[in-house]
Design a protein around this motif. Structure first.
Motif, PDB file in Angstrom:
ATOM      1  N   THR A 128       0.837  -1.206   0.000  1.00  0.00           N
ATOM      2  CA  THR A 128       0.000   0.000   0.000  1.00  0.00           C
ATOM      3  C   THR A 128       0.865   1.246   0.000  1.00  0.00           C
ATOM      4  O   THR A 128       0.563   2.238  -0.701  1.00  0.00           O
ATOM      5  CB  THR A 128      -0.923  -0.001   1.227  1.00  0.00           C
ATOM      6  OG1 THR A 128      -1.743  -1.167   1.188  1.00  0.00           O
ATOM      7  CG2 THR A 128      -1.809   1.231   1.250  1.00  0.00           C
ATOM      8  N   ASP A 149      -3.468  -6.937  -1.489  1.00  0.00           N
ATOM      9  CA  ASP A 149      -4.657  -6.155  -1.819  1.00  0.00           C
ATOM     10  C   ASP A 149      -4.294  -4.941  -2.653  1.00  0.00           C
ATOM     11  O   ASP A 149      -5.067  -4.515  -3.525  1.00  0.00           O
ATOM     12  CB  ASP A 149      -5.362  -5.707  -0.538  1.00  0.00           C
ATOM     13  CG  ASP A 149      -6.036  -6.860   0.182  1.00  0.00           C
ATOM     14  OD1 ASP A 149      -6.160  -7.945  -0.415  1.00  0.00           O
ATOM     15  OD2 ASP A 149      -6.445  -6.676   1.338  1.00  0.00           O
ATOM     16  N   GLU A 208      -5.976  -3.860  -6.207  1.00  0.00           N
ATOM     17  CA  GLU A 208      -6.575  -2.553  -6.500  1.00  0.00           C
ATOM     18  C   GLU A 208      -5.893  -1.883  -7.684  1.00  0.00           C
ATOM     19  O   GLU A 208      -6.540  -1.182  -8.466  1.00  0.00           O
ATOM     20  CB  GLU A 208      -6.507  -1.683  -5.240  1.00  0.00           C
ATOM     21  CG  GLU A 208      -7.438  -2.191  -4.134  1.00  0.00           C
ATOM     22  CD  GLU A 208      -7.201  -1.519  -2.796  1.00  0.00           C
ATOM     23  OE1 GLU A 208      -6.397  -0.572  -2.758  1.00  0.00           O
ATOM     24  OE2 GLU A 208      -7.811  -1.958  -1.804  1.00  0.00           O
ATOM     25  N   TRP A 238      -7.209  -3.552 -10.782  1.00  0.00           N
ATOM     26  CA  TRP A 238      -8.574  -3.117 -11.038  1.00  0.00           C
ATOM     27  C   TRP A 238      -8.603  -1.684 -11.569  1.00  0.00           C
ATOM     28  O   TRP A 238      -9.404  -1.352 -12.440  1.00  0.00           O
ATOM     29  CB  TRP A 238      -9.408  -3.250  -9.770  1.00  0.00           C
ATOM     30  CG  TRP A 238     -10.815  -2.789  -9.894  1.00  0.00           C
ATOM     31  CD1 TRP A 238     -11.474  -1.926  -9.082  1.00  0.00           C
ATOM     32  CD2 TRP A 238     -11.760  -3.154 -10.908  1.00  0.00           C
ATOM     33  NE1 TRP A 238     -12.764  -1.733  -9.507  1.00  0.00           N
ATOM     34  CE2 TRP A 238     -12.967  -2.481 -10.638  1.00  0.00           C
ATOM     35  CE3 TRP A 238     -11.700  -3.999 -12.022  1.00  0.00           C
ATOM     36  CZ2 TRP A 238     -14.094  -2.609 -11.425  1.00  0.00           C
ATOM     37  CZ3 TRP A 238     -12.835  -4.126 -12.815  1.00  0.00           C
ATOM     38  CH2 TRP A 238     -14.015  -3.444 -12.520  1.00  0.00           C
ATOM     39  N   THR A 239      -7.714  -0.835 -11.083  1.00  0.00           N
ATOM     40  CA  THR A 239      -7.630   0.529 -11.600  1.00  0.00           C
ATOM     41  C   THR A 239      -7.245   0.516 -13.076  1.00  0.00           C
ATOM     42  O   THR A 239      -7.835   1.234 -13.901  1.00  0.00           O
ATOM     43  CB  THR A 239      -6.595   1.331 -10.798  1.00  0.00           C
ATOM     44  OG1 THR A 239      -7.028   1.422  -9.438  1.00  0.00           O
ATOM     45  CG2 THR A 239      -6.429   2.741 -11.369  1.00  0.00           C
ATOM     46  N   SER A 271      -9.296  -9.815  -1.598  1.00  0.00           N
ATOM     47  CA  SER A 271      -9.352  -8.368  -1.802  1.00  0.00           C
ATOM     48  C   SER A 271     -10.796  -7.879  -1.863  1.00  0.00           C
ATOM     49  O   SER A 271     -11.693  -8.588  -2.334  1.00  0.00           O
ATOM     50  CB  SER A 271      -8.645  -7.996  -3.108  1.00  0.00           C
ATOM     51  OG  SER A 271      -8.926  -6.656  -3.477  1.00  0.00           O
ATOM     52  N   GLU A 272     -11.009  -6.644  -1.421  1.00  0.00           N
ATOM     53  CA  GLU A 272     -12.349  -6.085  -1.451  1.00  0.00           C
ATOM     54  C   GLU A 272     -12.839  -5.822  -2.875  1.00  0.00           C
ATOM     55  O   GLU A 272     -14.038  -5.657  -3.097  1.00  0.00           O
ATOM     56  CB  GLU A 272     -12.396  -4.783  -0.646  1.00  0.00           C
ATOM     57  CG  GLU A 272     -12.275  -5.002   0.858  1.00  0.00           C
ATOM     58  CD  GLU A 272     -12.424  -3.713   1.640  1.00  0.00           C
ATOM     59  OE1 GLU A 272     -12.546  -2.644   0.994  1.00  0.00           O
ATOM     60  OE2 GLU A 272     -12.428  -3.765   2.877  1.00  0.00           O
ATOM     61  N   VAL A 273     -11.931  -5.765  -3.829  1.00  0.00           N
ATOM     62  CA  VAL A 273     -12.338  -5.507  -5.209  1.00  0.00           C
ATOM     63  C   VAL A 273     -12.433  -6.787  -6.027  1.00  0.00           C
ATOM     64  O   VAL A 273     -12.754  -6.736  -7.217  1.00  0.00           O
ATOM     65  CB  VAL A 273     -11.372  -4.509  -5.903  1.00  0.00           C
ATOM     66  CG1 VAL A 273     -11.344  -3.191  -5.155  1.00  0.00           C
ATOM     67  CG2 VAL A 273      -9.974  -5.096  -6.026  1.00  0.00           C
TER      68      VAL A 273
END
Length: 735
Positions: free
Chosen positions: A343, A376, A380, A383-384, A412-414
């Motif tokens: 992150t 994660d 992300e 996904w971006t 992952s949340e996505v």
């Protein structure tokens, strides 16, 4: 609408995620109705009981009961006959004891003391796990029967026989009304019991300058009315006399009540640990007071290897005035805190982009995708890139970026979102077989997500879509058995099995000692206990925030817990079911959708009020309430009243559905953002695809709100509708 954020508690309200009107009740009452029907024919009744007992999971203390569990949530007048039969003729001693105990509590509530005493006679001999509680019930039965002398003797017997049992506090409380020594005993021996907190506050009204009592309330009365004002008085009048451990308790109380600036001051005077040092900085940061940055730096120097130091560095990077300073903090994180490194590197790449160092930024991002591919942050980032490719019209590239998220980053949340859109893009590319496989994978691995519902709808499951959800009336079957609590004593677990919510809660206050940093089992149990006494907002927070644990061991424990149906059933409960059922029927509205919206709006808290003035379960604004009242010809009303809120809220939800031709996605969006905003979005929409419309909602709150409400709907459906529950079970694969 609900806009109140619990600062520092992750805003999981927007990420979380009713019931057929007749089914809600039928699923819960069926075993009771069988017993009632059979009670008119003894042979049939015995057959029903034997049928339940044959399915029983066991008869040990604390284990679920096929006979009693269906009765524990029923009102006293509706279960008397069934309990009497179970008390007389159940095949196990445990079930007879449970039935007698419940009958006694019912008779006490109905002021029939003599009948209660009959059920309690010698009960503790065969039911020792609740012996102290039985003694308390016997004293209460004498009280309601008007036998004062016998009641006093029964209270004294409890104190003598069970001096260490939490239930004894009730006896000390009653006896202390005439003899202060009993209240002193409660204070000395059971300080965390709710009755003891009540005693302390009563004594403080007579003499507010009693430091020991003020400290008792500081430690154990955190949720009581007037807590913050009492703590302010404590600090003002006794600050110079407080010990570091006293400040720690006061700080925690302030923190739990979201008074972060005062909590920061108190934490600075508490024993210094990584947590207290961090919170002394974070409290100033959250409240906008100066000094937070300095305290972050101090705690990093004092506890450089702690997890909180890594978090403090993250905060300093956020507060840095220049990108160069922020990058220096992020580099420290990447070097010293491996779990936070991905992150930190992503944030560093964003700052490098702003500094026009695109080449270096690209190298940093590539490092995340290779060295931290399972993180994660990598998910992300993928996904971006997928979203950017889709926006540019390159659907093939978008799918190539999105698909690996579902495989490589399943937690992952996505992941669910990326997998769903990979399926949608596969459809556009003409590969319907792969699209179906991707939708199936989302359903199997992310069965709790909004995107699982969308995948199920596309795959042809009978779950409704944006245009049909409103008109559905799904059958609902609630579980008739209560799962055993993962933490607590046998007495606590037994009280819970009997539906004695308030007694169980009081008992738990003595057993729950690790309040600042509870274990997974303790936090889940605390959440369940809170739900039982109507503290729904905090209860759902305690359960839902378990997923935010960061330590590997705790993550593993959470993953095991989330595999249990009891976890999801606690996270998606059914408060106020009768009101929801009634008004949903009158509005011809899917009760599951109404329940889902209430869960998102208020977390089932009737008295909650938002920062903009919305009130009650369905968060109706006062001016909207006046508009509704005029339309339904109601002159006097109170929006905080649960039934009124549901009556008004369902009328308005029906109104928004009619505005948009019963499209529930648009109706729910309008409920949150207003009809004018939704009309504007429709006018500017670039696609007829409803999923693309949802993703393009320009209000971040409404974007999250729509997916949360419909995600809630899906979770109620998959948990309580037999057809969908069975289908999910067939495809589900826990990650």
């Amino acid at each position: 609408m609900l806009k109140q954020l619990l600062k520092e508690r992750r805003f999981w309200l927007m990420l979380a995620g009713g019931a057929g009107a007749i089914g809600l009740i039928a699923g819960a009452l069926l075993p009771v109705e069988k017993l009632k029907e059979a009670s008119q024919a003894p042979n049939g009744l015995m057959g029903s009981l034997q049928s339940f007992q044959g399915q029983s999971e066991g008869s040990g203390i604390g284990t679920p009961s096929q006979v009693i569990s269906p009765l524990v949530t029923k009102p006293a007048g509706e279960r008397t006959d069934a309990l009497k039969f179970a008390a007389d003729r159940s095949s196990t001693m445990l079930e007879r004891n449970r039935a007698r105990y419940l009958l006694a509590t019912d008779f006490i509530s109905q002021k029939q003391g003599d009948k209660a005493l009959e059920q309690l006679k010698d009960l503790e001999q065969n039911y020792p796990v609740l012996a102290a509680q039985i003694g308390v019930k016997r004293a209460q039965a004498y009280e309601v029967a008007g036998k004062r002398q016998e009641a006093a003797q029964a209270w004294q017997a409890v104190v003598k026989k069970y001096p260490k049992e939490p239930a004894t506090v009730e006896a000390l409380f009653e006896l202390g009304k005439k003899d202060p020594q009993y209240w002193n005993q409660a204070i000395a021996q059971f300080p965390s019991h709710p009755r003891t907190v009540e005693i302390a506050k009563t004594l403080l009204k007579k003499n507010p300058k009693q430091l020991p009592l003020l400290m008792l309330v500081a430690k154990y009365g955190i949720t009581s009315d007037g807590y913050t004002a009492l703590m302010d008085k404590l600090v003002a009048e006794f600050g110079s006399q407080l010990k570091p451990e006293d400040w720690d308790a006061i700080a925690f109380g302030y923190w739990e009540n979201q008074v972060y600036d005062k909590g920061a001051i108190a934490y600075s005077r508490a024993p210094q640990t990584p947590l207290t040092a961090y919170r002394s900085a974070r409290g100033l940061h959250l409240s906008g007071k100066p000094g937070g940055e300095q305290r972050y730096r101090q705690m990093i120097q004092q506890f450089p290897q702690s997890d909180e130091a890594g978090l403090a560095l993250t905060r300093l990077a956020q507060l840095a005035e220049t990108p160069q300073t922020a990058i220096a903090y992020l580099d420290q994180i990447a070097q010293n805190f491996p779990d936070r490194a991905p992150t930190a590197l992503v944030e560093k790449s964003k700052l490098l982009d702003k500094m026009k160092s695109e080449k270096t930024a690209a190298q940093v991002r590539q490092l995340v995708l290779t060295q931290y591919a399972q993180s994660d942050a990598a998910a992300e980032m993928r996904w971006t890139y997928a979203q950017q490719a889709a926006k540019a019209g390159n659907i093939k590239l978008a799918k190539q970026w999105a698909e690996p998220v579902l495989t490589n980053n399943p937690t992952s949340e996505v992941a669910a979102e990326a997998g769903f859109w990979a399926g949608k893009w596969a459809q556009k590319l003409g590969d319907n077989d792969q699209a179906a496989q991707l939708f199936q994978k989302v359903l199997s691995e992310h069965y709790e997500s909004y995107y699982a519902w969308r995948s199920a709808a596309i795959l042809g499951w009978n779950v409704g879509d944006f245009n049909t959800v409103r008109s559905l009336n799904p059958k609902v079957e609630k579980p008739s058995l209560r799962a055993e609590l993962p933490a607590g004593s046998p007495a606590l677990k037994e009280l819970y099995q009997l539906g004695q919510e308030r007694d169980a809660w009081s008992h738990w206050q003595i057993e729950f000692r690790n309040r600042v940093q509870p274990s997974i089992a303790e936090q889940f149990t605390d959440g369940v206990m809170r739900l039982g006494v109507g503290e729904n907002l905090d209860g759902l927070y305690m359960i839902g925030s378990l997923r935010d644990r960061e330590k590997a061991e705790e993550k593993a424990q959470y993953e095991q817990l989330r595999k249990q149906p009891a976890y999801w059933q606690a996270l998606y409960p059914f408060p106020f079911v009768n009101y929801i059922e009634n008004w949903s029927q009158q509005r011809q509205m899917n009760p599951m959708l109404v329940t889902a919206l209430i869960r998102q709006e208020s977390r089932f808290e009737p008295d909650i009020k938002s920062s903009v003035g919305a009130v009650g379960l369905m968060q109706v604004m006062p001016e909207t309430g006046a508009f509704i009242a005029n339309n339904i010809k109601v002159k006097e009303y109170k929006l905080s009243d649960p039934e009124t809120s549901i009556q008004f809220g369902t009328w308005y939800l029906d109104h928004t559905h009619l505005e948009y031709n019963n499209n529930s996605m648009l109706a729910v969006a309008s409920y949150n953002a207003g009809p004018g905003a939704v009309a504007g979005w429709l006018g500017k929409a670039k696609s007829q695809d409803p999923d693309e419309f949802v993703e393009a909602i320009p209000y971040p709150e409404t974007y999250g709100y729509v997916k949360a409400v419909l995600g809630n709907y899906w979770n109620y459906l998959r948990l309580y509708n037999p057809e969908i529950s069975q289908k999910v079970a067939q495809v589900k694969r826990d990650r």
